[in-house]
Design a protein around this motif. Structure first.
Motif, mmCIF file in Angstrom:
data_model
loop_
_atom_site.group_PDB
_atom_site.id
_atom_site.type_symbol
_atom_site.label_atom_id
_atom_site.label_comp_id
_atom_site.label_asym_id
_atom_site.label_seq_id
_atom_site.Cartn_x
_atom_site.Cartn_y
_atom_site.Cartn_z
ATOM 1 N N GLU A 118 23.113 2.371 5.179
ATOM 2 C CA GLU A 118 21.708 2.309 4.768
ATOM 3 C C GLU A 118 20.813 2.984 5.809
ATOM 4 O O GLU A 118 20.999 2.822 7.005
ATOM 5 N N VAL A 119 19.835 3.710 5.295
ATOM 6 C CA VAL A 119 18.807 4.317 6.150
ATOM 7 C C VAL A 119 17.477 3.666 5.805
ATOM 8 O O VAL A 119 17.154 3.478 4.629
ATOM 9 N N SER A 120 16.724 3.301 6.846
ATOM 10 C CA SER A 120 15.382 2.770 6.595
ATOM 11 C C SER A 120 14.347 3.757 7.112
ATOM 12 O O SER A 120 14.617 4.552 8.022
ATOM 13 N N PHE A 121 13.157 3.686 6.508
ATOM 14 C CA PHE A 121 12.093 4.646 6.803
ATOM 15 C C PHE A 121 10.805 3.914 7.172
ATOM 16 O O PHE A 121 10.614 2.752 6.813
ATOM 17 N N PHE A 122 9.886 4.646 7.820
ATOM 18 C CA PHE A 122 8.586 4.070 8.153
ATOM 19 C C PHE A 122 7.577 4.229 7.014
ATOM 20 O O PHE A 122 6.463 3.707 7.086
ATOM 21 N N ALA A 123 7.922 4.993 6.009
ATOM 22 C CA ALA A 123 7.116 5.095 4.779
ATOM 23 C C ALA A 123 8.125 5.294 3.661
ATOM 24 O O ALA A 123 9.268 5.702 3.928
ATOM 25 N N PRO A 124 7.745 5.006 2.437
ATOM 26 C CA PRO A 124 8.751 5.133 1.380
ATOM 27 C C PRO A 124 9.089 6.587 1.056
ATOM 28 O O PRO A 124 8.205 7.444 1.070
ATOM 29 N N VAL A 125 10.355 6.829 0.787
ATOM 30 C CA VAL A 125 10.709 8.083 0.134
ATOM 31 C C VAL A 125 10.375 7.911 -1.342
ATOM 32 O O VAL A 125 10.483 6.814 -1.891
ATOM 33 N N PHE A 172 0.840 -1.203 0.000
ATOM 34 C CA PHE A 172 0.000 0.000 0.000
ATOM 35 C C PHE A 172 0.872 1.249 0.000
ATOM 36 O O PHE A 172 0.600 2.226 -0.698
ATOM 37 N N ALA A 173 1.924 1.216 0.813
ATOM 38 C CA ALA A 173 2.805 2.379 0.896
ATOM 39 C C ALA A 173 3.489 2.667 -0.432
ATOM 40 O O ALA A 173 3.634 3.815 -0.845
ATOM 41 N N MET A 174 3.905 1.620 -1.102
ATOM 42 C CA MET A 174 4.665 1.802 -2.347
ATOM 43 C C MET A 174 3.764 2.144 -3.530
ATOM 44 O O MET A 174 4.112 2.955 -4.385
ATOM 45 N N ASP A 175 2.601 1.501 -3.599
ATOM 46 C CA ASP A 175 1.796 1.583 -4.826
ATOM 47 C C ASP A 175 0.451 2.277 -4.652
ATOM 48 O O ASP A 175 -0.230 2.564 -5.639
ATOM 49 N N ALA A 219 0.470 20.308 0.610
ATOM 50 C CA ALA A 219 0.289 19.376 1.729
ATOM 51 C C ALA A 219 1.672 18.899 2.170
ATOM 52 O O ALA A 219 2.425 18.349 1.349
ATOM 53 N N LEU A 220 2.011 19.108 3.418
ATOM 54 C CA LEU A 220 3.319 18.664 3.907
ATOM 55 C C LEU A 220 3.232 17.202 4.328
ATOM 56 O O LEU A 220 2.475 16.843 5.234
ATOM 57 N N ILE A 221 3.992 16.361 3.640
ATOM 58 C CA ILE A 221 3.936 14.912 3.823
ATOM 59 C C ILE A 221 5.260 14.440 4.432
ATOM 60 O O ILE A 221 6.330 14.662 3.851
ATOM 61 N N ASN A 222 5.155 13.775 5.579
ATOM 62 C CA ASN A 222 6.357 13.330 6.304
ATOM 63 C C ASN A 222 6.755 11.900 5.951
ATOM 64 O O ASN A 222 5.899 11.048 5.722
ATOM 65 N N VAL A 223 8.042 11.677 5.991
ATOM 66 C CA VAL A 223 8.582 10.322 6.018
ATOM 67 C C VAL A 223 9.477 10.241 7.249
ATOM 68 O O VAL A 223 10.418 11.032 7.394
ATOM 69 N N ALA A 224 9.155 9.322 8.149
ATOM 70 C CA ALA A 224 9.919 9.198 9.393
ATOM 71 C C ALA A 224 11.091 8.255 9.206
ATOM 72 O O ALA A 224 10.987 7.233 8.515
ATOM 73 N N ILE A 225 12.191 8.601 9.847
ATOM 74 C CA ILE A 225 13.394 7.772 9.773
ATOM 75 C C ILE A 225 13.289 6.656 10.812
ATOM 76 O O ILE A 225 13.061 6.910 11.992
ATOM 77 N N ARG A 226 13.444 5.420 10.340
ATOM 78 C CA ARG A 226 13.310 4.269 11.232
ATOM 79 C C ARG A 226 14.651 3.881 11.862
ATOM 80 O O ARG A 226 14.744 3.635 13.045
ATOM 81 N N ALA A 227 15.680 3.808 11.046
ATOM 82 C CA ALA A 227 16.994 3.413 11.558
ATOM 83 C C ALA A 227 18.083 3.903 10.614
ATOM 84 O O ALA A 227 17.865 4.038 9.407
ATOM 85 N N VAL A 228 19.234 4.158 11.210
ATOM 86 C CA VAL A 228 20.403 4.580 10.434
ATOM 87 C C VAL A 228 21.524 3.586 10.729
ATOM 88 O O VAL A 228 21.938 3.440 11.877
ATOM 89 N N ASP A 229 21.974 2.914 9.691
ATOM 90 C CA ASP A 229 23.065 1.950 9.837
ATOM 91 C C ASP A 229 24.271 2.492 9.070
ATOM 92 O O ASP A 229 24.418 2.265 7.866
ATOM 93 N N ALA A 230 25.100 3.250 9.795
ATOM 94 C CA ALA A 230 26.235 3.904 9.128
ATOM 95 C C ALA A 230 27.236 2.877 8.601
ATOM 96 O O ALA A 230 27.868 3.083 7.563
ATOM 97 N N GLU A 231 27.374 1.763 9.317
ATOM 98 C CA GLU A 231 28.327 0.730 8.888
ATOM 99 C C GLU A 231 27.898 0.124 7.562
ATOM 100 O O GLU A 231 28.692 -0.055 6.638
ATOM 101 N N LYS A 232 26.619 -0.187 7.486
ATOM 102 C CA LYS A 232 26.069 -0.764 6.253
ATOM 103 C C LYS A 232 25.813 0.320 5.193
ATOM 104 O O LYS A 232 25.656 0.025 4.004
#
Lengths: 328, 65
Positions: free
Chosen positions: A243-250, A107-110, A228-241
């Motif tokens: 990669e950043v993950s989000f709670f909704a798609p960028v 749903f989030a992606m499509d 409309a201001l639409i947020n994407v929340a940051i879920r985790a930041v893995d500096a070693e890997k």
């Protein structure tokens, strides 16, 4: 609409009286409800009249007394694109999706491209679990018509309304864009994770950039969707890997700005939403609840479940969603 | 609304703050898609016109933009 925080027995009475209900609460209580015209989603957090609270022994119940008909459908992930097929003309639709499920991702992606999605208000939320149980307990939705629990797919309730009814679906976003070139991001690909990002035309690794700059990851990335201001929340930041993950798609092609910091989340909501909200169906984000330390704090008259994602047509983060219905 | 005005809407950045949330999100998606592939403008224009034809509120939203 009527919002109430009820005991299990009071909720059962409302169902048995034939009311059309949307119910939020702990799975152990939802599982005990009788069949009827209701949909339910798991969460143990709510914004109540007394303030933000855990509701381990109660249910947050929203009644839709003006609905003239209600059709409940469970859509498996591969049928989500048919969501709008069930829209009752002139009505509204409610949707519940379990967090971390395949339907949540799809749903989030499509969802923004599903046929007819924007033809009537589609309001809902992503169901959750106690934060200490993330990863060990699965969020769920409950179909009151069948009594079935689902751990995946979308549960939709299409409501028909009397002729001449007016509806309004909108969002309250307490965050603003910082408009700082150093925290303005564009992504090449749509997704729940990102490695590289363009910052002022320069490609950098986002995870390392966030770490090096010491950016506050409690603040969302905010895109401006034609006002409309639409947020994407940051879920985790893995500096070693890297990669950043989000709670909704960028979304590729959208321009995101890190939000300005906030001192007091509850006060920010109260300032934006004013005195309204008593008869409004609304939900708010678990991240606002946690980061804003909203337990025990009042946010005006807007009450409702605290969720793992909010839906106003599309998946949102760190946002209050509100639905109003007025009959002629 | 004529095609010229709708095309300008899709290729521009006009703020639609007073429009319904549905219109704002849909137009924003179409703008992103047009920016990514300008050759898709006719298809996106058709999609916007269909949305307006189906939903009176959208026509009012955009007429006031």
């Amino acid at each position: 609409m009527k919002n109430q925080l009820l005991s299990l027995s009071d909720t059962v009475a409302r169902i048995q009286a034939g009311e059309t209900l949307s119910i939020a609460g702990p799975e152990a209580l939802l599982a005990q409800l009788p069949r009827g015209t209701w949909i339910g989603g798991t969460t143990v957090y709510a914004l109540t009249e007394a303030g933000g609270a855990r509701i381990d022994d109660r249910l947050f119940v929203t009644g839709f007394p003006d609905a003239t008909a209600a059709t409940i459908r469970h859509l498996p992930t591969d049928a989500l694109s048919t969501l709008a097929d069930g829209y009752a003309p002139g009505g509204v639709s409610l949707v519940l999706i379990p967090a971390f499920s395949s339907a949540h991702s799809a749903f989030a992606m499509d969802g923004m491209g599903y046929p007819g999605l924007f033809d009537q208000p589609l309001m809902g939320w992503v169901t959750g679990v106690p934060v200490e149980e993330i990863g060990t307990t699965a969020p769920a939705v409950f179909d009151g018509a069948t009594g079935q629990r689902h751990g995946d797919g979308a549960l939709v309730m299409h409501l028909a309304l009397p002729a001449g009814s007016t509806t309004s679906l909108d969002i309250v976003n307490i965050f603003t864009q910082s408009n700082n070139p150093a925290t303005t991001f564009s992504f090449a690909q749509t997704g729940f994770t990102a490695t590289n990002v363009s910052v002022g035309g320069k490609i950098v690794n986002l995870a390392r950039y966030i770490t090096e700059k010491g950016l506050d990851t409690r603040l969302p990335l905010v895109a401006n969707y034609a006002g409309a201001l639409i947020n994407v929340a940051i879920r985790a930041v893995d500096a070693e890997k890297g990669e950043v993950s989000f709670f909704a798609p960028v979304v590729a092609g959208a321009v995101y700005h890190l939000a300005n910091p906030l001192e007091d989340y509850a006060a920010a909501f109260a300032a934006q939403i004013g005195a309204g909200g008593a008869g409004t169906h609304s939900c708010n984000c678990i991240l606002n609840y946690l980061y804003g330390d909203m337990a025990g704090q009042k946010t005006g008259n807007f009450t409702g479940p605290v969720t793992f994602g909010e839906i106003a047509y599309i998946l949102l983060n760190q946002t209050l969603v509100k639905l109003d219905i007025a009959t002629a | 609304m004529d095609d010229k005005r709708l095309t300008a809407l899709l290729t521009g950045t006009t703020d639609l703050s007073k429009a319904s949330l549905a219109t704002r999100i849909l137009v924003s998606r179409l703008r992103i898609e047009v920016r990514a592939k300008p050759e898709n403008l006719p298809e996106k224009l058709t999609e916007l016109k269909s949305f307006i034809a189906k939903n009176a509120f959208a026509g009012i939203d955009l007429a006031n933009a």
